[in-house]
Design a protein around this motif. Structure first.
Motif, PDB file in Angstrom:
ATOM      1  N   THR A  59      -3.130   2.101  -4.823  1.00 11.64           N
ATOM      2  CA  THR A  59      -3.179   2.756  -3.570  1.00 11.64           C
ATOM      3  C   THR A  59      -2.542   4.265  -3.742  1.00 11.64           C
ATOM      4  O   THR A  59      -2.928   5.114  -2.903  1.00 11.64           O
ATOM      5  CB  THR A  59      -2.587   2.139  -2.624  1.00 11.64           C
ATOM      6  OG1 THR A  59      -1.363   1.564  -3.109  1.00 11.64           O
ATOM      7  CG2 THR A  59      -3.405   0.532  -1.895  1.00 11.64           C
ATOM      8  N   GLY A  91      -0.945   3.891  -0.025  1.00  7.60           N
ATOM      9  CA  GLY A  91      -1.946   4.695  -0.058  1.00  7.60           C
ATOM     10  C   GLY A  91      -2.363   5.200   1.456  1.00  7.60           C
ATOM     11  O   GLY A  91      -3.356   5.448   2.262  1.00  7.60           O
ATOM     12  N   GLN A  92      -1.722   4.784   2.571  1.00 10.08           N
ATOM     13  CA  GLN A  92      -1.894   4.753   3.888  1.00 10.08           C
ATOM     14  C   GLN A  92      -2.393   6.130   4.443  1.00 10.08           C
ATOM     15  O   GLN A  92      -2.870   6.317   5.335  1.00 10.08           O
ATOM     16  CB  GLN A  92      -0.879   4.040   4.827  1.00 10.08           C
ATOM     17  CG  GLN A  92      -0.472   2.717   4.709  1.00 10.08           C
ATOM     18  CD  GLN A  92      -1.518   1.940   4.981  1.00 10.08           C
ATOM     19  OE1 GLN A  92      -2.328   1.255   4.150  1.00 10.08           O
ATOM     20  NE2 GLN A  92      -1.822   1.475   6.300  1.00 10.08           N
ATOM     21  N   SER A  93      -1.662   7.257   3.597  1.00 13.25           N
ATOM     22  CA  SER A  93      -2.039   8.356   3.945  1.00 13.25           C
ATOM     23  C   SER A  93      -3.486   8.970   3.841  1.00 13.25           C
ATOM     24  O   SER A  93      -4.077   9.585   4.642  1.00 13.25           O
ATOM     25  CB  SER A  93      -1.001   9.569   3.055  1.00 13.25           C
ATOM     26  OG  SER A  93      -1.622   9.356   1.944  1.00 13.25           O
ATOM     27  N   ALA A  94      -4.162   7.967   2.947  1.00 13.04           N
ATOM     28  CA  ALA A  94      -5.623   8.476   2.709  1.00 13.04           C
ATOM     29  C   ALA A  94      -6.366   7.913   4.021  1.00 13.04           C
ATOM     30  O   ALA A  94      -7.244   8.656   4.549  1.00 13.04           O
ATOM     31  CB  ALA A  94      -5.960   7.535   1.742  1.00 13.04           C
ATOM     32  N   ALA A 153       2.233   9.216   2.714  1.00 10.81           N
ATOM     33  CA  ALA A 153       2.085   7.698   2.450  1.00 10.81           C
ATOM     34  C   ALA A 153       3.575   7.233   2.151  1.00 10.81           C
ATOM     35  O   ALA A 153       3.894   6.073   2.601  1.00 10.81           O
ATOM     36  CB  ALA A 153       1.192   7.629   1.214  1.00 10.81           C
ATOM     37  N   TYR A 210      -2.042  15.779   4.288  1.00 12.06           N
ATOM     38  CA  TYR A 210      -2.159  14.239   4.045  1.00 12.06           C
ATOM     39  C   TYR A 210      -1.942  13.998   2.773  1.00 12.06           C
ATOM     40  O   TYR A 210      -2.707  13.130   1.959  1.00 12.06           O
ATOM     41  CB  TYR A 210      -3.327  14.029   4.637  1.00 12.06           C
ATOM     42  CG  TYR A 210      -3.713  14.318   6.031  1.00 12.06           C
ATOM     43  CD1 TYR A 210      -2.997  13.811   6.984  1.00 12.06           C
ATOM     44  CD2 TYR A 210      -4.652  15.197   6.227  1.00 12.06           C
ATOM     45  CE1 TYR A 210      -3.312  14.121   8.371  1.00 12.06           C
ATOM     46  CE2 TYR A 210      -4.929  15.539   7.601  1.00 12.06           C
ATOM     47  CZ  TYR A 210      -4.244  15.036   8.467  1.00 12.06           C
ATOM     48  OH  TYR A 210      -4.717  15.589   9.785  1.00 12.06           O
ATOM     49  N   THR A 211      -0.619  14.462   2.310  1.00 12.88           N
ATOM     50  CA  THR A 211      -0.476  14.176   0.852  1.00 12.88           C
ATOM     51  C   THR A 211       0.218  12.842   0.495  1.00 12.88           C
ATOM     52  O   THR A 211       0.512  12.016   1.633  1.00 12.88           O
ATOM     53  CB  THR A 211       0.640  15.128   0.100  1.00 12.88           C
ATOM     54  OG1 THR A 211       1.434  15.312   0.858  1.00 12.88           O
ATOM     55  CG2 THR A 211      -0.285  16.624   0.145  1.00 12.88           C
ATOM     56  N   ILE A 212       0.694  12.689  -0.648  1.00 14.20           N
ATOM     57  CA  ILE A 212       1.208  11.271  -0.902  1.00 14.20           C
ATOM     58  C   ILE A 212       2.724  11.245  -0.161  1.00 14.20           C
ATOM     59  O   ILE A 212       3.283  10.044   0.026  1.00 14.20           O
ATOM     60  CB  ILE A 212       1.356  11.375  -2.537  1.00 14.20           C
ATOM     61  CG1 ILE A 212       2.358  10.178  -3.028  1.00 14.20           C
ATOM     62  CG2 ILE A 212       2.274  12.302  -3.085  1.00 14.20           C
ATOM     63  CD1 ILE A 212       1.388   8.708  -2.728  1.00 14.20           C
ATOM     64  N   ALA A 220      -3.994   8.039  -2.358  1.00 10.09           N
ATOM     65  CA  ALA A 220      -3.317   8.744  -1.712  1.00 10.09           C
ATOM     66  C   ALA A 220      -3.231  10.068  -2.268  1.00 10.09           C
ATOM     67  O   ALA A 220      -3.379  11.016  -1.803  1.00 10.09           O
ATOM     68  CB  ALA A 220      -1.811   8.265  -1.433  1.00 10.09           C
ATOM     69  N   SER A 253       0.880  -1.185  -0.052  1.00 10.07           N
ATOM     70  CA  SER A 253       0.033   0.177   0.124  1.00 10.07           C
ATOM     71  C   SER A 253       0.857   1.136  -0.044  1.00 10.07           C
ATOM     72  O   SER A 253       1.641   1.348   0.965  1.00 10.07           O
ATOM     73  CB  SER A 253      -0.748   0.052   1.103  1.00 10.07           C
ATOM     74  OG  SER A 253      -1.584   1.161   1.292  1.00 10.07           O
TER      75      SER A 253
END
Lengths: 292, 342
Positions: free
Chosen positions: B133, B76-79, B266, B261-263, B137, B74
């Protein structure tokens, strides 16, 4: 109806940018089986090199040719120095390596040429193409270059010894080695070609989005989206995917209310996920049947 | 055109033996003691940094469960981190819920979101999953800025969150506990609970099922493991824990905004996992330390080239310590063992 045609035309014009980038993405994917997250940054760096040579007084095409050679060699050097030793490492390590490369190139470019926006010349000029306001000669030229590139790649992979060897090395490395192909160098060659194609994409995109170290961020994601839509294993698919993404983006923006500029990236996301879920190999990709 | 490919190729993530996933009791106690004592002697700002360190450690741990245990990627954890942060912030500021109670809600919301995202993710593996993912993000900040939710999310401006005071029990006992100090110990307690739950999860039947899927999906399904259930479950659990970390982060920073909370976040979490050692839960602490402190060090070495220094450090780690902090810890352990024998 006229609005529709106009939007499709404009979509094709922006799609050309994505198609260029997608082509580079697919090239590297073919060679190494990974998506290179640093691809956009490599292209950006090459474009800066071209710009620098022009600042020193070199004519456009001279700088263009030298940049191609520089990128080709640069791609090979990166592969030999960084990724060849990692060949056996898990995918995870590769992704970390791409991210490291991304950070390094971005930061070096920022320090050398700073973050101010720069103009980049276009060899095709920017007057309206065939009297249409929507598509400029530069964008038409860009579509032309993309298509020529595609044909050249097709010929290269279908009819030349090296091209065939590269395909063999990518699909079945073991067997390729047995018939005497140096698979390790084929991968390096793939990196070099991808870097060169990326640099062409960068130099074509720069007149539109302007030159600065972060110019590739959005473009790369659309490039990925295009590559996924077309299928990561097919260069033709990548180009068609690029145009499709461009047109789709424009049409959705025009006809669905509430989707302005602020929702453009979520559209790319939705597109990537829909295609991956409905047709994971893309429109033109080949299916890989797994054997236990 | 179709190509037949053998599946015997190496899995995406190197296998980690189950016993190697946690620390021994002795080492755990020493680290815990250090974590409790250190903040008593340092300045408030450093306490705040340590709080952020623990929060990132929780988020890295969540990713570790997803990647290290079930073998899924992943970026995309920041999402999910953002989703948790916004859930907490909205509950505190609009509904007036106590900060501690918002965390389970944030965890639950993210668990559901992660579970749902895990469903399409089932059809993807390796690099495709990383890509999907990654797109998630990138799209998240724009979704948070949407005008439709502006009443709740505050749009581009974001939301300001009130920092909680220490409970009054401490004051009545004559102890002066600053807000930062209280928040640190609160975070530490949450971290310990999550760590213990995660260790137990991986030791349980579900954890073994996830690891079986990681090592060989086809063999696992042949053994009767419900592959889709456990893969989506891993996504849900990972997202849920990330959500709790996000909620804590919102409380600690006292502010949520889409551009926080950008890429980049993540990617930082992903790097934290690689540096800490994939699949080694205590490594999350080391990985989070890398995220929080190394950019500062890089900036010290060279202001303009901090990105390059960061990248070079990362490459050095990949080459010298492909298993991250886990390798370092094991090396130290065997060294101590040798010294004892002499």
């Amino acid at each position: 109806m006229e609005l529709f045609t106009n939007q499709v035309l404009a979509g094709i014009a922006t799609g050309a940018i994505y198609a260029c980038m997608a082509l580079a993405v697919v090239m590297i994917y073919q060679a190494i089986d990974h998506l290179n997250f640093a691809q956009g940054e490599m292209a950006m760096f090459s474009t800066f090199v071209a710009w620098q040579m022009m600042q020193w007084g070199m004519p456009y095409w001279g700088a263009f040719a030298l940049t191609l050679i520089f990128s080709f060699v640069g791609g090979i050097v990166i592969e030999r120095a960084l990724f060849k030793p990692l060949a056996k490492a898990p995918v995870l390590t590769h992704v970390a390596g791409f991210i490291a490369l991304f950070a390094i190139i971005n930061s070096v470019a920022g320090l050398t040429w700073d973050f101010t926006i720069k103009q980049f010349p276009s060899p095709f000029g920017s007057s309206p193409f065939l009297g249409s306001q929507l598509i400029s000669t530069h964008q038409a030229g860009m579509i032309g270059v993309t298509l020529v590139l595609l044909v050249l790649l097709f010929i290269f992979f279908r009819y030349t010894r090296v091209g065939l060897a590269m395909r063999a090395a990518a699909t079945l490395p073991e067997s390729a080695r047995l018939v005497g192909i140096n698979t390790s160098w084929m991968i390096a060659l793939g990196w070099g070609m991808a870097a060169a194609i990326g640099s062409i994409a960068g130099m074509l995109i720069a007149p539109v989005v302007f030159l600065e170290p972060n110019m590739m961020g959005g473009v790369l994601i659309y490039g990925f989206a295009a590559a996924v839509v077309g299928g990561l294993s097919s260069p033709l698919g990548a180009v068609i995917g690029g145009f499709l993404v461009g047109v789709f983006e424009n049409l959705v923006g025009t006809y669905i209310p509430g989707v302005g500029n602020e929702l453009k990236l979520p559209i790319a996301l939705a597109l990537i996920i829909t295609v991956l879920v409905v047709k994971p190999n893309g429109l033109f990709g080949r299916t890989i049947v797994k054997r236990v | 055109m179709s190509t037949v490919q053998d599946v015997s190729a190496a899995p995406a993530v190197a296998a980690v033996p189950k016993k190697a996933m946690a620390l021994g009791p002795m080492a755990s106690l020493i680290i815990l003691a250090l974590l409790i004592v250190t903040p008593l002697f340092v300045k408030n700002f450093i306490i705040f940094q340590m709080t952020m360190w623990l929060i990132y450690a929780i988020a890295v741990l969540a990713l570790n469960i997803l990647t290290g245990a079930s073998g899924q990627f992943s970026l995309g954890q920041s999402a999910f981190y953002a989703l948790g942060a916004y859930t907490s912030a909205i509950l505190m500021e609009h509904v007036g819920v106590n900060y501690a109670l918002t965390l389970p809600v944030a965890g639950l919301v993210c668990f559901i979101a992660g579970f749902l995202f895990g469903l399409p993710a089932l059809r993807l593996s390796g690099i495709y999953l990383a890509l999907a993912t990654f797109a998630l993000a990138v799209a998240m900040p724009q979704l948070l800025k949407l005008g439709v939710f502006e009443h709740w999310t505050g749009g581009v401006q974001g939301l300001v969150v009130t920092k909680p005071d220490a409970p009054e029990i401490f004051a009545s006992m004559g102890l002066k506990v600053s807000q930062d100090m209280w928040l640190y110990f609160f975070t530490l307690a949450v971290t310990i609970v999550i760590y213990l739950l995660s260790v137990n999860l991986l030791k349980s039947r579900s954890g073994r099922a996830m690891m079986a899927i990681r090592d060989n999906e086809i063999a696992a399904s042949a053994m009767g493991v419900d592959v889709s259930l456990y893969k989506t479950l891993a996504f849900g659990v990972s997202a849920g824990i990330t959500g709790v970390a996000g909620g804590l982060g919102a409380i600690a920073v006292q502010f949520v905004a889409p551009d926080g909370y950008t890429i980049q976040l993540a990617i930082a979490l992903f790097l934290g996992m690689v540096v800490g050692g994939v699949g080694w839960l205590p490594g999350s602490l080391a990985g989070a330390a890398f995220i929080v402190f190394v950019p500062n060090i890089a900036e010290h070495i060279s202001k303009g080239l901090s990105g390059a220094v960061f990248g070079v450090i990362l490459i050095i780690i990949i080459f010298l310590l492909p298993n991250g902090a886990r390798q370092l810890a094991y090396g130290a352990q065997s060294l101590i063992g040798k010294l004892r024998k002499h």
